[in-house]
Write an enzyme that holds these catalytic residues in place. Structure first.
Site, mmCIF file in Angstrom:
data_model
loop_
_atom_site.group_PDB
_atom_site.id
_atom_site.type_symbol
_atom_site.label_atom_id
_atom_site.label_comp_id
_atom_site.label_asym_id
_atom_site.label_seq_id
_atom_site.Cartn_x
_atom_site.Cartn_y
_atom_site.Cartn_z
ATOM 1 N N GLU A 1 18.221 -10.430 13.781
ATOM 2 C CA GLU A 1 17.041 -10.444 14.661
ATOM 3 C C GLU A 1 16.201 -11.682 14.384
ATOM 4 O O GLU A 1 15.503 -11.757 13.376
ATOM 5 C CB GLU A 1 16.192 -9.169 14.502
ATOM 6 C CG GLU A 1 16.884 -7.943 15.041
ATOM 7 C CD GLU A 1 15.942 -6.766 15.298
ATOM 8 O OE1 GLU A 1 14.715 -6.912 15.150
ATOM 9 O OE2 GLU A 1 16.464 -5.692 15.645
ATOM 10 N N GLU B 1 0.816 -1.208 0.000
ATOM 11 C CA GLU B 1 0.000 0.000 0.000
ATOM 12 C C GLU B 1 0.855 1.267 0.000
ATOM 13 O O GLU B 1 0.391 2.334 -0.349
ATOM 14 C CB GLU B 1 -0.940 0.004 1.200
ATOM 15 C CG GLU B 1 -0.220 -0.068 2.525
ATOM 16 C CD GLU B 1 -1.172 -0.400 3.673
ATOM 17 O OE1 GLU B 1 -2.004 0.455 3.983
ATOM 18 O OE2 GLU B 1 -1.063 -1.501 4.244
#
Ligand code: NAG
Ligand code: NAG
Ligand code: NAG
Ligand code: NAG
Ligand code: NAG
Ligand code: NAG
Ligand code: NAG
Ligand code: NAG
Ligand code: NAG
Length: 878
Positions: free
Chosen positions: A280, A211
């Site tokens: 991570e 988007e």
């Protein structure tokens, strides 16, 4: 899926060091980080120093080391280290030097992510609020961060100072570390330093979420230049070491790009000369008020880690290994909860969380046994069937280590490898350090378990019943403008720009005049609509909470994914002048996502309407007050504990909005951490001896559906997959570190915004722990007993139990050899049962840990020919 905190650009500068005083070299090649000339397989874990107290650091770091970590990683939190521009703070929980030295004393390396952007569900992502108010700074127009730009109104170039501020802070931290000789080259523990740029976090969002596609392009171009600026800035800090950058495909040549995510086996660095690193690896997910509690099954986490090392990875960091607590107002937002437990291997209170910690420790040991093979060469890939494969690492032609994987999510399988047959659970990896014997399978959890990782069931002290506690005192907060700090504006103001985050609260006050003649005893009925960007608001008409016509309070609120809301309420007005007071509340500044720095908060529209007309109050005069009267008075302070401001009396008002409470109490005995049970309260903040323990919001229940008690670990994980505590508050227990307490007369202050019952508040601590294990005679022997030169067939599986906190095993509650079933806390004897209580009792009671070999010679054979297991439940205490 909501935008995750996949951090985008990370630049690591690597320094070297080994033992204290001796300088170490750290470089890298295409396989691994090279420390003092030796390629290394490194397990790393995130521990954020301000999320616990310095007294607890050594204990947590010791548990991390025992869990098999080599490296501790932490962000540096700029907004708390430089709360006011040019004024630095490094005390207490923010004593960075002490933290790094604590890791060094434990003999581990440090990976320091200096920031300046942290994200990390930390208030404003770690950016100081004052940055937002430097004239000309625009976080979002990234081009201007590193370029001179023409200010159209002044018609002259303006040098934007964002990057100067970043550079100054980076240099400050690097100098601080250098002065203390903490870089590896100086004999310190820091082997990695990292610069993270928020811009790349935004770019990540754009990549992940289409988007924002058109914005991505704009950032893409400026981002590229920004990478260069950041790299140059870092290099100029003269650390004389290589750099790493996360998820940045165009990372400059000297910089290693790394992976962040739930899985990183498919990741490849952007050059053949760089090693495969994972910065991570999410062990669970963070908690937000109003949401259920996320967790990640250890079988899936271990699978992700094993797949990463199977496919050539050499450095992996758990985010988080210990999550801890968002004390005070450090939580990011909107609505990030005070607990930052993260379902990590070490829980919020510093206790080992089983079986997560133990299963990962076994995994790390198994991988360590393969280290020499893993760093020697690239793996050879063999297909073993549909979604079945092996990766084999050779040291020489007949000396190898292998990983066998079944990455299908539903079917278990038998595979043939090296002439032998191996059973592989769906979604699992087996590790064979000698290409023959399985020493670990990711889906087979043999490590010890505990019942309920936050089982604070012992030594509960209810304040009301505690002999030592004083009766409650209270102070009723004034509604609306309380003092001369107010100011007027002819329109509705945005909250963050107005409060500058000095308080969670902003009063919006106006008056509405009813001219028409209203018959006595009747009031004019109107519909009030308050539109807010977030995060919550409480409405008062004529100084009374709006609740008269409807049972609920005039209270509106958003959630973590969308903090905006419209509060619509029927209200009664009297003839003449009526006051309207709106208390708008923030619950943590946004820390992540596009435009997070200017997302805004507070009331933007106020409309009154009756059947005939509606009146828009958005552009009338409003009077403002930043903060609450009680905050100006300092009611949370210990110095006001005996002030006459506090009303003392026998009948404490309950279920009252905007009220302060205080009492003094003696904590439960012992040395362990304390938990404060605030389930009887609504929403507010709490302080113990003047220390802010955080925001609470017990009245906000999560949706009642979406949870699964037994989440299937098989198949790809995401943060919505495994949830618990549906229909309950996200958090009712709040961590009070033991070091903040005195043996008696501790001051507890609460500010309650909605209404609650303080008499039901209790404290508890943990004085013991139930531990369990269940091991089958077919399970592999403990990973510790692996010796390459030994015949593995002589090794037997064994059941191991260990206490923490210096406790010892004081009781054995259950011990059955045969076919027991059930889970920890609820084992049941099977049809084949041999009572081995006395054997286990003899081997374990009085010890901090014990190991019972699963052999028929030792345990006997209750049912020959049947596959048997041993299940034990024991209790640890002082
Ligand atoms: C960088 O460090 C090296 C070695 O410590 C030193 O010789 C050099 O002068 C430094 N350069 C700068 C620009 O500080
Ligand atoms: C694997 O082999 C064992 C022993 O031969 C057998 O009992 C089991 O059913 C097989 N499992 C699968 C999934 O083929
Ligand atoms: C506000 O009131 C306080 C005490 O009530 C007083 O000390 C202070 O000077 C006042 N400030 C202003 C700006 O009037
Ligand atoms: C209504 O009351 C408020 C607060 O008491 C006061 O500031 C305002 O002037 C009053 N308005 C009218 C029209 O009386
Ligand atoms: C805050 O104020 C600045 C100017 O000081 C403005 O550019 C910005 O848009 C404001 N933010 C919000 C959310 O209104
Ligand atoms: C109310 O007024 C504000 C500011 O003038 C305007 O932005 C808003 O659209 C108006 N709302 C309605 C429902 O007319
Ligand atoms: C408040 O009074 C109690 C005794 O009633 C005393 O122990 C305590 O030190 C006092 N606290 C302060 C801050 O003066
Ligand atoms: C299992 O794998 C299939 C095929 O790859 C996929 O369609 C399905 O969504 C997966 N199920 C889970 C729970 O991940
Ligand atoms: C918290 O206290 C309430 C009583 O107010 C009790 O019902 C509840 O079980 C306690 N919760 C925990 C987790 O201890």
């Amino acid at each position: 899926m909501e935008s995750k905190k996949l951090l985008l650009v990370i630049i690591l500068s690597m320094l070297l060091v080994f033992e204290k005083g001796a300088s170490t070299t750290v470089t890298y090649d295409h396989k691994a980080l090279v420390i003092d000339g030796k390629r290394r397989i490194l397990q790393s874990g995130s521990i954020h120093y301000p999320r616990t107290t310095p007294e607890i650091w050594p204990e947590i770091i010791r548990k991390a080391k025992e869990g098999g970590l080599d490296v501790i990683e932490s962000y540096v939190f700029w907004n708390y280290h430089e709360p006011v521009k040019g004024e630095y703070y490094f005390e207490g929980r923010f004593d960075l030097v002490r933290f790094v030295k604590t890791v060094q004393e434990a003999g581990l390396y440090v990976h320091l992510r200096i920031g300046p952007y942290a994200c990390a569900e930390w208030n404003y992502g770690g950016f100081p609020m004052w940055l937002h108010f430097i004239p000309g700074i625009k976080f979002r127009t990234t081009n201007e961060l590193f370029k001179e730009s023409v200010d159209q109104s002044l018609k002259k170039p303006v040098l934007f100072s964002m990057q100067n501020e970043m550079k100054l802070f980076l240099a400050k931290i690097v100098d601080l570390m250098k002065d203390e000789n903490l870089f590896a080259t100086q004999g310190g523990p820091i082997i990695l330093a990292q610069v993270v740029s928020f811009i790349f976090v935004m770019m990540d969002v754009f990549v992940v979420e289409n988007e924002y596609g058109n914005v991505e392009w704009a950032y893409g171009v400026s981002g590229e230049l920004y990478v260069k600026w950041a790299a140059e800035t870092a290099v100029n800090l003269n650390t004389t070491v290589p750099w790493v950058m996360c998820a940045q495909e165009d990372a400059p040549d000297s910089v290693i790009n790394t992976c962040n995510g739930f899985y990183c086996d498919r990741f490849t660095p952007n050059s053949l000369s760089k090693p495969k690193m994972w910065t991570e690896n999410y062990v669970g997910w963070f908690l937000a008020f109003g949401y259920p509690v996320p967790f990640r099954p250890v079988e899936d986490l271990a699978f992700a880690v094993a797949r990463f090392f199977e496919t050539g990875g050499t450095f992996q960091n758990y985010y988080m290994y210990f999550g801890g607590t968002n004390f005070g107002r450090t939580a990011g937002g909107p609505l990030v909860a005070t607990s930052y437990d993260y379902d990590a291997p070490i829980d919020e209170y510093g206790f080992i969380s089983q079986p997560k910690w133990g299963h990962l420790r076994d995994l790390h040991k198994a991988i360590k046994h393969c280290e020499e093979y893993l760093v020697n060469a690239d793996p050879i890939h063999l297909s073993l069937g549909l979604k079945l494969e092996a990766h084999v690492y050779y040291k020489s032609s007949n000396d190898c280590a292998a990983f066998l994987a079944n990455y299908g999510n539903s079917s278990d399988a038998n595979v043939t490898f090296n002439g032998k047959s191996y059973f592989l659970h769906a979604w699992s990896v087996s590790i064979l350090p000698d290409c023959k014997n399985v020493i670990f399978n990711t889906a087979k959890v043999v490590s010890q378990k505990t019942t309920g990782s936050t089982a604070f069931t012992h030594n509960t002290v209810t304040i009301e019943n505690s002999l030592e506690s004083d009766p409650w005192g209270w102070y009723q907060e004034k509604v609306g403008i309380a003092n001369n700090h107010s100011f007027a504006s002819p329109r509705l103001l945005e909250q963050i720009n107005t409060t500058k985050d000095t308080s969670d609260f902003l009063w919006y006050t106006t008056s509405i005049n009813v001219e028409e003649n209203i018959k006595k005893r009747k009031a004019k009925e109107l519909q009030l609509m308050v539109g807010s960007l977030g995060h919550a608001a409480l409405v008062f008409v004529n100084k009374k909470p709006v609740a008269d016509l409807e049972p609920s309070l005039g209270f509106g609120y958003g959630n973590h994914d969308d903090a905006s809301f419209v509060l619509s309420k029927k209200i009664h007005l009297k003839q003449g002048n009526n006051t309207v007071d709106i208390l708008s509340m923030m619950v943590g500044l946004q820390n992540y996502g596009p435009w997070f720095d200017i997302s805004g908060a507070g009331v933007f529209s106020v409309i009154f309407s009756d059947l005939k007309n509606s009146k828009n109050f958005s552009s009338t005069e409003w009077i403002y007050q930043v903060g609450l009267e009680g905050e100006y008075l300092g009611l949370d302070k210990v110095s006001l504990a005996n002030s006459s401001l506090w009303i003392q009396g026998s009948s404490v008002p309950v279920h009252q909005s905007l009220i302060w409470y205080k009492t003094s109490f003696s904590p439960p005995e012992g040395r362990g951490p304390i938990s404060l049970n605030l389930s009887s309260m609504g929403k507010g903040q709490a302080w113990v001896n003047g220390q802010h323990i955080g925001r609470y919001w017990s009245s906000y229940r999560s949706p009642s559906t979406g949870c699964s008690d037994n989440c299937d670990y098989r198949g790809a994980y995401d943060s919505w997959k495994c949830l618990k505590k549906c229909g309950q508050p996200a958090q009712v227990l709040y961590h009070v570190p033991r070091s903040w307490l005195k043996p008696e007369k501790n001051l507890l202050v609460l500010h309650e915004e909605l209404g609650g019952d303080p008499s039901k508040i209790s404290f508890s601590t943990r004085s013991g722990q139930t531990i369990c294990a269940h091991v089958s005679e077919l399970d592999p022997p403990p990973v510790d007993t692996w010796k390459t030169d030994k015949d593995q067939t002589s090794q037997e599986p064994s059941l191991q139990l260990n206490c923490e906190q210096g406790w010892t095993i004081t009781a054995v509650n259950f011990a059955s050899f045969g076919t027991p079933t059930g889970d920890c806390g609820a084992f049941i004897e099977g049809s084949c049962h041999w009572d081995v209580l006395s054997i286990v009792h003899q081997g374990c009671v009085g010890k901090s840990g014990c190991s019972i070999p699963i052999t028929m010679a030792k345990l006997g054979d209750p049912c020959p020919g049947v596959q048997k297991s041993l299940a034990v439940e024991a209790f640890c205490s002082v």
